[in-house]
Each structure stands twice: as C-alpha cells, then as structure tokens.
Write an enzyme that holds these catalytic residues in place. Sequence first.
Site, PDB file in Angstrom:
ATOM      1  N   TYR A  98       0.558  -1.327  -0.092  1.00 39.40           N
ATOM      2  CA  TYR A  98       0.040   0.026   0.089  1.00 39.40           C
ATOM      3  C   TYR A  98       0.708   1.138   0.162  1.00 39.40           C
ATOM      4  O   TYR A  98       2.070   1.054   0.137  1.00 39.40           O
ATOM      5  CB  TYR A  98      -0.917  -0.094   1.342  1.00 39.40           C
ATOM      6  N   LYS A 134       6.401  -1.955   1.961  1.00 43.80           N
ATOM      7  CA  LYS A 134       5.166  -1.494   2.730  1.00 43.80           C
ATOM      8  C   LYS A 134       4.213  -2.444   2.477  1.00 43.80           C
ATOM      9  O   LYS A 134       3.190  -2.346   1.745  1.00 43.80           O
ATOM     10  CB  LYS A 134       5.086  -0.056   2.069  1.00 43.80           C
ATOM     11  N   GLU A 169      12.342   2.963  14.116  1.00 48.89           N
ATOM     12  CA  GLU A 169      11.242   3.906  13.477  1.00 48.89           C
ATOM     13  C   GLU A 169      10.134   3.949  14.358  1.00 48.89           C
ATOM     14  O   GLU A 169       9.830   3.026  15.385  1.00 48.89           O
ATOM     15  CB  GLU A 169      10.971   3.814  12.162  1.00 48.89           C
ATOM     16  N   LEU A 181      11.092   1.239   7.124  1.00 45.42           N
ATOM     17  CA  LEU A 181      10.406   1.798   5.982  1.00 45.42           C
ATOM     18  C   LEU A 181      11.342   3.029   5.295  1.00 45.42           C
ATOM     19  O   LEU A 181      11.452   3.818   5.985  1.00 45.42           O
ATOM     20  CB  LEU A 181       9.176   1.872   6.170  1.00 45.42           C
TER      21      LEU A 181
HETATM   22  N1  PDD Z   1       2.933   5.013   7.278  1.00 43.59           N
HETATM   23  N2  PDD Z   1       7.573   4.104   9.052  1.00 43.59           N
HETATM   24  C1  PDD Z   1       6.567   3.285   8.939  1.00 43.59           C
HETATM   25  C2  PDD Z   1       6.727   1.876   9.438  1.00 43.59           C
HETATM   26  C3  PDD Z   1       5.338   3.752   8.469  1.00 43.59           C
HETATM   27  O1  PDD Z   1       4.249   3.028   8.116  1.00 43.59           O
HETATM   28  C4  PDD Z   1       5.543   5.030   7.597  1.00 43.59           C
HETATM   29  C5  PDD Z   1       4.270   5.424   6.982  1.00 43.59           C
HETATM   30  C6  PDD Z   1       6.780   5.675   7.675  1.00 43.59           C
HETATM   31  C7  PDD Z   1       6.701   7.344   7.004  1.00 43.59           C
HETATM   32  O2  PDD Z   1       6.826   6.971   5.613  1.00 43.59           O
HETATM   33  P1  PDD Z   1       6.426   8.058   4.694  1.00 43.59           P
HETATM   34  O3  PDD Z   1       7.140   9.336   4.950  1.00 43.59           O
HETATM   35  O4  PDD Z   1       6.531   7.502   3.360  1.00 43.59           O
HETATM   36  O5  PDD Z   1       4.948   8.440   5.051  1.00 43.59           O
HETATM   37  C8  PDD Z   1       7.606   5.214   8.348  1.00 43.59           C
HETATM   38  C9  PDD Z   1       1.840   5.559   6.717  1.00 43.59           C
HETATM   39  C10 PDD Z   1       1.621   7.116   6.431  1.00 43.59           C
HETATM   40  C11 PDD Z   1       0.811   4.749   7.265  1.00 43.59           C
HETATM   41  O6  PDD Z   1       0.840   3.636   7.277  1.00 43.59           O
HETATM   42  O7  PDD Z   1      -0.488   5.365   7.385  1.00 43.59           O
END
Ligand code: PDD
Length: 291
Positions: free
Chosen positions: A33, A148, A180, A204
């Site tokens: 996703y 992801k 993270e 991620l």
């Molecule tokens: N989450 N780390 C994890 C485990 C994440 O699920 C996410 C993003 C990030 C930040 O990634 P980005 O900058 O690409 O949003 C880091 C999304 C927003 C979610 O699962 O809703």
Amino acid sequence: MPQLAYVNGRILPLADASLHIEDRGTQFGDAVYEVCAVMNGHILDWQPHLVRLRRNLAELGIVLDIADGPLTLQARRLIAANGHAECIIYMQVSRGTAKRDHAFPGAAPANLVMTVRRFDFAQRLRQLETGIAIITQPDNRWGRVDIKTTGLLPNVLAKQAAKQAGAFEAWLVSGDTVREGSSTSAWIVKDGRIITHPTGTAILPGIARDSLIRLAREAQLVVEQRPFTLAEAMAADEAFLTSTTAPILPVVRIDGQAVGNSTTGGKTGPIVRRLAELTWNEVARQTGWRA
Ligand code: PDD
C-alpha cells in the site's frame, strides 16, 4: 456527497465498495500500500510514492496491470470526485483473489483499491507548538519492513499501546537501537547533527524522511544516517518524527521523560523549527498549500 472509492477500475460509493472475501490481502496480508498527502488538490511527492509502490510490487512479484500514467489519472479522478482539497489517498494492491493456498495463484489479477479521506493538515502546524509524546515498544516485526505491506499487526499493537499511554506514537526499539515509529520515521538532534536510522531492511524508507534529508542538506545542515540508541535519544537535544500524515512533529517526551536539557527540555527546539519551516515551504512549493 457520499464518499467514493476506487475498486479495480470503477469509482463507486464507499459503502458499496468491496473485495472478495478470498482477497489475498485479507487472508495473508499479501498486499502492498501507499498513503499520499493531498493539499490544495495536489498530491505531494507523487512520483516518489509511485516509485516506492513499483519497487514493493517487484520485491513481492505482484503484477499490477496498470501503467503509471493511467494510475495517476485514476488517483486524480478519485480525489476530484471526492471533492476534498485536503485529504489523504490510500492505495492498496493485493496479489488478487484466489482459493486459499499459500503459494502464488496462477492467473489471478492483482486487486487495486483506493480510498480518500479528508485530512486536517493545519492541526500538524498547531502541534508544532505543543510537540507530542512518544513511548517505546519492542520491534517484533519481520525482517523486510522496507516493503510497505498491509501486514501491520505489530505496528497496530504498538500504536494502540501508545494511544493507551496517552502518547502520539510508539518508537520501535530492537536491542538498544531505535528503528522507527509504528507509522512514522524517527529522528534525533545532537550538537546540531540530525540523526536517523539508515535505510536497508530494518525500516521503511519514508518519503517524508527522504525529502527532509534533501531539504536539510540543501540548507547546509548536517544529516547522519546511522543507527542511534534509546540512551542517545534520551540524551538528545531535540527529537522529531516525519511521515506523510505528520510531515514533521517535535517529540518532546519519550517514555514520560522530557527531551532536551533543563532550559529547553520538553519544548520544540530550534533545529526542529528550522526543519519545519523547510518542510512546509516545500509543501507550499509543490502544492500551493498554506495554512
Ligand atoms: N506510514 N515508517 C512506517 C513503519 C510507516 O508505516 C510510515 C508511513 C513511515 C513514514 O513513511 P512516509 O514518509 O512515506 O509516509 C515510516 C503511513 C503514513 C501509514 O501507514 O499510514
């Protein structure tokens, strides 16, 4: 106006939007996703999200039979149909619908769904003043969290623990290393240096993370991509997190302890303020959005 969703080429009311109960995303978490921010009707960092989606699909051998151009058009069409200038778009691609069997099905086409939700980005600017609290939780995820996938149970449990503790986020700690957050990238600042875990298989590769590294370096700030310990985080001058839905937020408490020294402790620090200015200027440059 009813909320609208996209399912395999059709836009329809969210209430009527569904996948078969043997969708492999449901049965195996066999799906990837993306979540993108939309401000002023424009998708932020669309190209990097698309690149990450394609990489994740390739890593798992999921074949999505729609090229970038038409996919972009469909995403824009769904955003326009929902009529929210500020929203997030969620896109999910599963390996398809098939009789339950762990090995890949022969000919099942991938299932692509997209939903759009109104989102208040201005609240993130208000939170810049207050900062947010985080707790820590053990990182008990699998070894390829760079992909992801929708298999997010450890993230869900960690976020719930944070919520129950009255915190915004849980930072996932492996051994003594902070990796993270459950849905955000984690950062600390020490002696003017901005530190975040390197990419690889243990985090991620966040799009907001990547963007912040570029903006910080362009502004002559020093960024180190290296693992940092929980003890370092506790002794940091500042801490913060980034993600699509929280472009930058100061972390002012970790497990109940104020971040920073006795004069600045528990407050938004100068480096985070500077990075927030760079981040929101970039948002305005790309989308024209200003609070
Ligand atoms: N989450 N780390 C994890 C485990 C994440 O699920 C996410 C993003 C990030 C930040 O990634 P980005 O900058 O690409 O949003 C880091 C999304 C927003 C979610 O699962 O809703």
